[in-house]
Write a protein that holds these residues in place. Sequence first.
Motif, PDB file in Angstrom:
ATOM      1  N   ASP A   1       5.238  -3.997  -6.799  1.00  0.00           N
ATOM      2  CA  ASP A   1       4.341  -3.634  -7.634  1.00  0.00           C
ATOM      3  C   ASP A   1       3.215  -2.990  -7.227  1.00  0.00           C
ATOM      4  OD1 ASP A   1       2.759  -5.363  -6.120  1.00  0.00           O
ATOM      5  OD2 ASP A   1       2.768  -7.190  -7.357  1.00  0.00           O
ATOM      6  N   SER A   2       3.198  -2.549  -6.027  1.00  0.00           N
ATOM      7  CA  SER A   2       2.211  -1.407  -5.464  1.00  0.00           C
ATOM      8  C   SER A   2       0.874  -2.184  -5.189  1.00  0.00           C
ATOM      9  CB  SER A   2       2.141  -0.096  -6.219  1.00  0.00           C
ATOM     10  OG  SER A   2       3.166   0.357  -6.266  1.00  0.00           O
ATOM     11  N   ARG A   3       0.755  -3.684  -5.385  1.00  0.00           N
ATOM     12  CA  ARG A   3      -0.290  -4.148  -5.228  1.00  0.00           C
ATOM     13  C   ARG A   3      -0.809  -4.666  -3.782  1.00  0.00           C
ATOM     14  NH1 ARG A   3      -0.440  -8.230 -10.515  1.00  0.00           N
ATOM     15  NH2 ARG A   3      -0.447  -6.650 -12.100  1.00  0.00           N
ATOM     16  N   SER A   4       0.204  -4.693  -3.120  1.00  0.00           N
ATOM     17  CA  SER A   4       0.102  -5.095  -1.339  1.00  0.00           C
ATOM     18  C   SER A   4       0.788  -4.131  -0.721  1.00  0.00           C
ATOM     19  CB  SER A   4       0.445  -6.468  -1.551  1.00  0.00           C
ATOM     20  OG  SER A   4       0.044  -7.371  -2.024  1.00  0.00           O
TER      21      SER A   4
ATOM     22  N   TRP B   1       5.351  -0.538   0.784  1.00  0.00           N
ATOM     23  CA  TRP B   1       4.519  -1.160  -0.356  1.00  0.00           C
ATOM     24  C   TRP B   1       5.237  -2.158  -1.002  1.00  0.00           C
ATOM     25  CZ3 TRP B   1      -0.007   0.110  -2.471  1.00  0.00           C
ATOM     26  CH2 TRP B   1      -0.713   1.547  -1.966  1.00  0.00           C
ATOM     27  N   SER B   2       4.452  -3.304  -1.457  1.00  0.00           N
ATOM     28  CA  SER B   2       5.202  -4.210  -2.351  1.00  0.00           C
ATOM     29  C   SER B   2       5.874  -3.600  -3.659  1.00  0.00           C
ATOM     30  CB  SER B   2       4.177  -5.293  -2.780  1.00  0.00           C
ATOM     31  OG  SER B   2       3.192  -4.846  -3.413  1.00  0.00           O
TER      32      SER B   2
ATOM     33  N   ARG C   1      -6.340  -3.391  -2.820  1.00  0.00           N
ATOM     34  CA  ARG C   1      -7.736  -3.338  -3.337  1.00  0.00           C
ATOM     35  C   ARG C   1      -8.593  -3.613  -2.211  1.00  0.00           C
ATOM     36  NH1 ARG C   1      -5.767  -8.152  -5.522  1.00  0.00           N
ATOM     37  NH2 ARG C   1      -7.178  -9.761  -5.229  1.00  0.00           N
TER      38      ARG C   1
ATOM     39  N   GLU D   1      -3.770  -6.805   0.699  1.00  0.00           N
ATOM     40  CA  GLU D   1      -3.946  -6.301  -0.777  1.00  0.00           C
ATOM     41  C   GLU D   1      -4.624  -4.757  -0.845  1.00  0.00           C
ATOM     42  OE1 GLU D   1      -2.820  -8.235  -3.466  1.00  0.00           O
ATOM     43  OE2 GLU D   1      -2.258  -9.463  -1.749  1.00  0.00           O
TER      44      GLU D   1
END
Length: 172
Positions: A11-14, A8-9, A29, A27
Amino acid sequence: EGARRPFWSPDSRSIGFFMNSELRRIEARGGAPQTITYLLAGTTGTWGSDGTILFSSTASPSLRRVNAAGGAVQVETRPAAESTGHRHPQFLPGARQFLFFVGGPDAVRGVFLGTLGSSDVTRLVASDTQGAYVAPGWLLFVRQGTLWAQRFDLGQRTMSGDPTAVADSVAF
């Protein structure tokens, strides 16, 4: 399809991952994956809050780094001659320091601490596997089939107290 060893990144976005001869990101999402860099046999990675990705590869004994947006790959660690390589990086809070595992004979094998941009590394503990940092201030590691926990002062870069056995007969 064919993705392996995701991480994970901060910030948990990627999500970063290895696929064929590439380090990629996607990503969380959804969307199309992006190639960060080409590499051979990527094994494990960790993503720092400053956008640095540290990774290991069976094609190189060193840990290497690259910006999560892409760019030039740089060598981050240089193993000693008796080492079989540096693997399993894990960024620590603050994004400058990281844990990693050094393989090799008993005299060099263990969990080490490094800092981005510095050739200085510190052996924290002899271990048969990579370590894992657990907040606030613990290092987990396996030695001779036992999972151990020991106090780790990140600011002082030192272990303290005696290790405590957490579990026996741990397979790795």
